[in-house]
Scaffold this active site. Structure first.
Site, PDB file in Angstrom:
ATOM      1  N   LYS A   1      36.904  36.630  30.061  1.00  0.00           N
ATOM      2  CA  LYS A   1      36.898  38.083  29.887  1.00  0.00           C
ATOM      3  C   LYS A   1      38.334  38.570  29.777  1.00  0.00           C
ATOM      4  CE  LYS A   1      38.640  39.296  34.067  1.00  0.00           C
ATOM      5  NZ  LYS A   1      39.954  39.997  34.238  1.00  0.00           N
TER       6      LYS A   1
ATOM      7  N   PRO B   1      42.124  28.773  30.588  1.00  0.00           N
ATOM      8  CA  PRO B   1      43.233  28.405  31.475  1.00  0.00           C
ATOM      9  C   PRO B   1      43.015  28.904  32.898  1.00  0.00           C
ATOM     10  CG  PRO B   1      43.931  30.023  29.825  1.00  0.00           C
ATOM     11  CD  PRO B   1      42.573  29.586  29.443  1.00  0.00           C
ATOM     12  N   ILE B   2      43.521  28.126  33.856  1.00  0.00           N
ATOM     13  CA  ILE B   2      43.340  28.416  35.280  1.00  0.00           C
ATOM     14  C   ILE B   2      44.387  29.427  35.738  1.00  0.00           C
ATOM     15  CG2 ILE B   2      43.346  27.376  37.593  1.00  0.00           C
ATOM     16  CD1 ILE B   2      42.573  24.708  36.193  1.00  0.00           C
TER      17      ILE B   2
ATOM     18  N   ALA C   1      44.695  32.643  35.180  1.00  0.00           N
ATOM     19  CA  ALA C   1      45.213  33.322  33.994  1.00  0.00           C
ATOM     20  C   ALA C   1      44.826  34.786  33.887  1.00  0.00           C
ATOM     21  CB  ALA C   1      44.735  32.589  32.740  1.00  0.00           C
ATOM     22  N   GLY C   2      44.015  35.306  34.824  1.00  0.00           N
ATOM     23  CA  GLY C   2      43.534  36.673  34.692  1.00  0.00           C
ATOM     24  C   GLY C   2      42.397  36.812  33.709  1.00  0.00           C
TER      25      GLY C   2
ATOM     26  N   GLY D   1      38.045  32.807  34.593  1.00  0.00           N
ATOM     27  CA  GLY D   1      37.440  31.519  34.296  1.00  0.00           C
ATOM     28  C   GLY D   1      36.619  30.973  35.450  1.00  0.00           C
TER      29      GLY D   1
ATOM     30  N   SER E   1      33.449  33.082  35.877  1.00  0.00           N
ATOM     31  CA  SER E   1      32.487  32.811  34.817  1.00  0.00           C
ATOM     32  C   SER E   1      31.789  31.472  35.042  1.00  0.00           C
ATOM     33  CB  SER E   1      33.182  32.832  33.455  1.00  0.00           C
ATOM     34  OG  SER E   1      32.248  32.832  32.401  1.00  0.00           O
TER      35      SER E   1
ATOM     36  N   ASP F   1      34.235  39.686  40.164  1.00  0.00           N
ATOM     37  CA  ASP F   1      34.087  39.610  38.707  1.00  0.00           C
ATOM     38  C   ASP F   1      32.789  38.939  38.270  1.00  0.00           C
ATOM     39  OD1 ASP F   1      36.519  40.832  38.244  1.00  0.00           O
ATOM     40  OD2 ASP F   1      37.610  38.969  37.922  1.00  0.00           O
TER      41      ASP F   1
END
Length: 319
Positions: free
Chosen positions: A21, A106-107, A109-110, A113, A116, A148
């Site tokens: 996202k 990517p870990i 990363a904002g 991930g 999700s 999130d």
């Protein structure tokens, strides 16, 4: 809700895609009584996704393997936590799963991930174990695990309030919209640090009354994000954490500068607590052309880059 007998659980491989996202709007309104920040956000799913595969285990064990060795696969991983929570709520303690994660987001990363992946686990195991939990029940479980995660489950274009767990669906953004997404692979930003630093620097401007919170929510509901391309003006991107993170993370400054130079971009912003940043485009073709032009500069700066279309739906079982 009707939970089937676990003996009828699916024996085949179940696969689920877990999309990233971006935050098109992230506004820190103030502090809540539980210590979390009250937020007003617009979040959008994009076509950059991890892939998860689920199989039953005969011994009731829950295990996780990942193709990225830097990611913990222990009990602190949201995938493992989601699996244990779903099994607990099912009432069938002998259910098990072998989970494989192909990591593409990517870990740190904002881009949500981890959230999700956790949401995808709820969907995947709900199908694998033949539990028949409703979407609403899965969203409730998701909210227990992370702020999130309800958005990641629902996906598409959403207004997100509270800690981020209260969703109001937006009219879908134009399906053709896309972003050029860029991140320094050597840098990650701690979300708790970013919010803590925001409190240190800007708590004097925080709102404190629920009526003030609701006024800001209503202003966001009425913003031009409902029809992002109806005018020639760039969409009003906002991320309050950007003014916290960018001054202290040089990679974010570099990334934003390079994105600003992309031809045809509508607006540029950081996503979440960073360090990923993005430029917004009216369509995928424009984003691809801009990325092709600027990719040598990104590579020279040691930055990873992607062209990602908007995604109009949340997490679903794959056929």
């Amino acid at each position: 809700m009707s939970i089937s007998n676990p003996s009828a659980a699916s024996e085949h491989l179940v696969s689920v895609s877990a999309p990233a996202k971006i935050n098109l709007h992230l506004e820190v309104l103030g502090l809540r009584s539980d210590g979390f920040h009250e937020l007003a956000m617009v979040m959008q799913s994009i076509e950059l996704a991890d892939q998860l595969h689920f199989r039953n285990t005969a011994d009731g064990s829950i295990s996780l393997r990942c193709d990225d060795s830097s990611l913990s696969t222990a009990g602190d991983n949201l995938i493992v936590r989601a699996a244990h929570l779903l099994r607990e709520r099912s009432g069938f303690s002998d259910l098990g799963a072998a989970i494989e994660l192909q990591k593409r987001i990517p870990i740190g990363a904002g881009l949500a991930g981890g959230s999700s992946d956790g949401a995808a686990t709820l969907v995947g195991l709900n199908g694998l174990w033949n539990l028949n939990f409703s979407q609403g029940q899965l969203e409730g479980f998701a909210a227990e695990l992370g702020s999130d995660m309800p958005f990641c489950l629902a996906g598409g274009s959403q207004l997100c309030f509270g800690r981020g767990e209260r969703l109001e669906s937006l009219q879908a953004m134009k399906a053709s919209m896309a972003v050029v997404l860029v991140k320094d692979p050597s840098v990650s930003v701690s979300t708790p640090w970013a919010y803590g630093r925001c409190k240190e620097l800007f708590s004097s401007r925080y709102l404190s009354k629920e009526s003030d919170f609701e006024q800001r929510r209503q202003q966001l509901r009425e913003s031009s994000w409902l029809n992002p391309l109806r005018a020639d003006d760039p969409p009003p991107l906002r991320n309050d954490l950007q003014e916290v993170v960018a001054p202290e993370v040089s990679a974010v400054q570099t990334t934003l500068k390079l994105l600003t130079d992309l031809p045809g971009s509508l607006a540029v912003s950081m996503s979440g607590s960073g360090p990923s940043c993005f430029a917004l485009f009216a369509d995928v073709a424009s984003a691809q052309a801009a990325l092709q032009l600027q990719q040598p500069a990104f590579a020279a700066a040691g930055l990873s880059s992607w062209c990602c279309a908007f995604r109009c739906e949340g997490i679903k079982l794959e056929a």
